[in-house]
Design an enzyme around this catalytic site. Structure first.
Site, short mmCIF file in Angstrom:
data_model
loop_
_atom_site.label_atom_id
_atom_site.label_comp_id
_atom_site.label_asym_id
_atom_site.label_seq_id
_atom_site.Cartn_x
_atom_site.Cartn_y
_atom_site.Cartn_z
N HIS A 64 -12.65 -14.97 19.14
CA HIS A 64 -12.37 -13.72 19.96
C HIS A 64 -11.34 -13.68 20.88
CE1 HIS A 64 -13.71 -9.65 21.25
NE2 HIS A 64 -13.67 -10.24 22.51
N ARG B 138 -7.28 0.33 8.37
CA ARG B 138 -8.58 -0.45 7.87
C ARG B 138 -9.84 0.18 8.03
NH1 ARG B 138 -5.37 -3.85 11.03
NH2 ARG B 138 -4.03 -5.39 9.76
N ARG C 69 -6.69 2.77 3.80
CA ARG C 69 -7.23 1.82 2.83
C ARG C 69 -8.80 2.09 2.34
NH1 ARG C 69 -6.34 -4.36 3.75
NH2 ARG C 69 -8.14 -4.25 5.31
N GLU D 186 -2.10 -7.39 -4.20
CA GLU D 186 -2.36 -8.54 -3.22
C GLU D 186 -3.38 -9.70 -4.25
OE1 GLU D 186 -5.27 -7.37 -0.40
OE2 GLU D 186 -6.36 -5.90 -1.69
N ASN E 105 -1.08 -11.31 2.85
CA ASN E 105 -2.11 -12.16 3.14
C ASN E 105 -2.90 -12.96 1.96
OD1 ASN E 105 -1.26 -11.29 5.56
ND2 ASN E 105 -3.17 -10.51 6.21
N ASP E 106 -3.72 -11.94 1.27
CA ASP E 106 -4.54 -12.35 0.04
C ASP E 106 -3.50 -12.64 -1.14
OD1 ASP E 106 -7.18 -12.29 0.81
OD2 ASP E 106 -6.93 -10.24 0.43
N ARG F 254 -6.57 -19.29 3.48
CA ARG F 254 -5.79 -19.17 4.62
C ARG F 254 -6.49 -19.17 5.86
NH1 ARG F 254 -6.12 -13.46 6.06
NH2 ARG F 254 -7.23 -12.14 4.41
N CYS G 26 2.26 -4.49 3.60
CA CYS G 26 1.50 -4.19 5.07
C CYS G 26 0.86 -5.53 5.34
CB CYS G 26 0.54 -3.11 4.71
SG CYS G 26 -0.67 -3.54 3.41
#
Length: 552
Positions: free
Chosen positions: A188, A295, A331, A429, A452-453, A463, A500
């Site tokens: 966090h 998202r 998305r 992805e 990322n993926d 990751r 993205c």
């Protein structure tokens, strides 16, 4: 001068005095009790008070850092209702005849150790949440407030780690940087630092005592260093860097109303990635030309049951109206893997990143998918709304999605409800989607590459696993080749292609992406202007000659 190294989670320079924060943890004493029911009553009274405190923290966080960051306090409230935890505490009080404080501390330690031992990184993070909740309950039972002011003057906050309830109590204008001994990029503290746009380090091996408390320090979020009692030259150099950063920020603001056009005339759209409607102010402030990734899963993660069609419709409508005709790409639900919502009742998986997630859930729980599609189609009347589908691996999946969309349109027609004609795209992805992007391009209106993926699947590296950081190469040639291939296949089919994922905001690659022909880069709001500046300084023809052949 002492120099300590950590891992940067947000760049920049911060200069100020160190404020060492130590948790207000008291030694919990075990005492015998004959009146176990009275102790259980005290325990439940503490739970109700804790829920009230967490509700207040949620409201404070909502105003200051937005809905997605505030959601952790709703999660804590739900954890206070966890039957396993409640039964563990009550059973300990009854069978061992101990005081409530001791039972809460012991159960908290047991559950925290259990979560820490799990393989899943997301579940490991919950260990800190359990400790936070336990300490809150113990404070209430002890008659302490459970609240502690971290700092009342501008300072660099240094701690072992910070719990969500501790970070949200901060007076944000007094925090120049976060530096923690433990924590992860998903903690966090790290998320809050990125939201606030301040330098932050994790995994920093420094002493948490009078050796550094109150001392002047410099945090360099660009190199991952903190200089305690810097010498004159270091302090002078860092002040110069800080002044240069501030000057750059001011200059970047002059690009707010400019377009991302390269020196040789290629236009690249600069869009924003957001998690909820609370981020819209930052989107507009930084002059985004649209939203490249909304998202939508946060609408699900922030609730304890499925969001209704009307709830979703209102959010999508607000975003579409606020962006006033600029493209907004939403998305569809991307639950699963590291993003869990209990009410979905997803089974435990050995390898959740490659399991039942995203579009795979939507195509097998069509009632959930259709509810979201209905809300999206209705909201598309109020702006330039587009939709994209995550985790695609085959043409068959896309055809099935399009069939469901047509079914939803027909239902809306029969009900006399108005809807728009949304662009439909997919996220590239998975390596499978990239390899067959020529076939997929015939089925959709656009591609958005989720780097990322794509990177973790291409390199077979989790990751989120810190042990593999030295092996993880986001600039791996295989990944860049797949991106280039995808862009080419999109253009051959006459559709546009954007990025993205995190690489979209990687300034070391901006010019290369421009030379590849990428049409849009969607990044966090704070990265929009730096990326736009890099685009405007690019000669794509020159980069193609000098770099494209080298990389590809």
């Amino acid at each position: 001068m002492n120099v300590y190294n950590g891992k940067s989670v947000f760049g920049g320079i911060a200069i100020g005095k160190i404020r060492v924060y130590k948790k207000n943890e008291h030694q919990v004493k075990r005492s015998k009790t004959e009146n176990t029911e009275e102790e259980i009553r005290r325990f439940h009274g503490a739970i109700e008070e804790a829920k009230k405190q967490l509700g207040q923290l949620y409201e404070k966080a909502l105003k200051e850092v937005g809905e997605s960051s505030a959601a952790i306090f709703e999660v804590h409230q739900m954890m206070l209702e966890d039957d396993d935890f409640l039964e563990s505490v009550e059973n300990m009080i009854r069978t061992q005849k101990v005081n409530a404080e001791y039972a809460v501390a012991a159960a908290g330690d047991n559950f925290s150790a259990m979560f820490s031992a799990m393989d899943d990184e997301y579940m490991k993070e919950r260990a800190a949440d359990i400790k936070d909740i336990s300490e809150r309950l113990i404070s209430i039972l002890d008659g302490r407030s459970g609240q502690q002011t971290l700092t009342d003057e501008p300072a660099i906050i240094v701690a072992d780690d910070l719990a969500p309830s501790e970070t949200v109590q901060l007076d944000k204008k007094n925090v120049r940087s976060f530096v923690t001994v433990h924590g992860s990029v998903n903690s966090h503290t790290a998320i809050l630092a990125r939201t606030m746009g301040i330098p932050a380090l994790i995994g920093t091996d420094l002493p948490l005592d009078e050796q550094i408390d109150g001392k002047m320090a410099v945090v360099d979020g660009n190199t991952g260093c903190i200089y305690v009692e810097p010498d004159e030259k270091t302090l002078r150099d860092m002040k110069q860097k800080l002044a240069e950063e501030q000057e750059k920020r001011e200059l970047l603001l002059t690009l707010k109303n400019e377009k991302g056009i390269t020196l040789d005339g290629k236009k690249i759209l600069t869009y924003a990635n957001i998690g909820d409607s609370k981020d819209l102010a930052a989107v507009l402030q930084n002059g985004a030309e649209g939203i490249g990734l909304f998202r939508s899963e946060f609408l699900y993660l922030e609730k304890d049951t499925y969001p209704t069609e009307e709830e979703q419709f209102r959010v999508y409508k607000t975003v579409a109206e606020t962006m006033a005709g600029k493209r907004v790409i939403i998305r569809t639900l991307d639950i699963g893997a590291d993003k869990q919502a209990d009410y979905f009742q997803l089974k435990k998986e050995e390898n959740p990143a490659m399991g039942y997630r995203a579009i795979r859930i939507c195509l097998t729980r069509t009632e959930v998918f259709k509810t979201q599609l209905r809300a999206l189609l209705r909201a598309s009347v109020y702006g330039k709304l587009a939709v994209m589908y995550p985790m695609i691996t085959s043409v068959k999946e896309v055809k099935k999605i399009k069939q469901i969309v047509e079914e939803v349109k027909e239902e809306l027609k029969q009900e006399g409800l108005e809807f728009g004609d949304m662009e439909q795209g997919i996220m590239i992805e998975t390596p499978a989607a990239a390899v067959i992007s020529d076939l997929l391009a015939e089925e959709v209106d656009f591609f958005s590459i989720g780097t990322n993926d794509l990177t973790q699947y291409m390199l077979a590296i989790d990751r989120q696993n810190q042990e593999l950081d030295e092996f993880f190469d986001a600039h791996h040639r295989a990944v860049l080749r797949l991106i280039y291939q995808t862009v080419q296949n999109a253009h051959r089919a006459g559709i546009w292609c954007g990025i993205c994922g995190e690489l979209g905001g990687d300034l070391a690659l901006t010019q290369l992406f421009a030379a590849m022909g990428v049409d849009e880069l969607s990044v966090s709001p704070g990265n929009i202007l730096p990326v736009r500046k890099a685009i405007r300084e690019t000669d794509t023809g020159k980069i193609r000659e000098e770099q494209l052949k080298k990389w590809l």
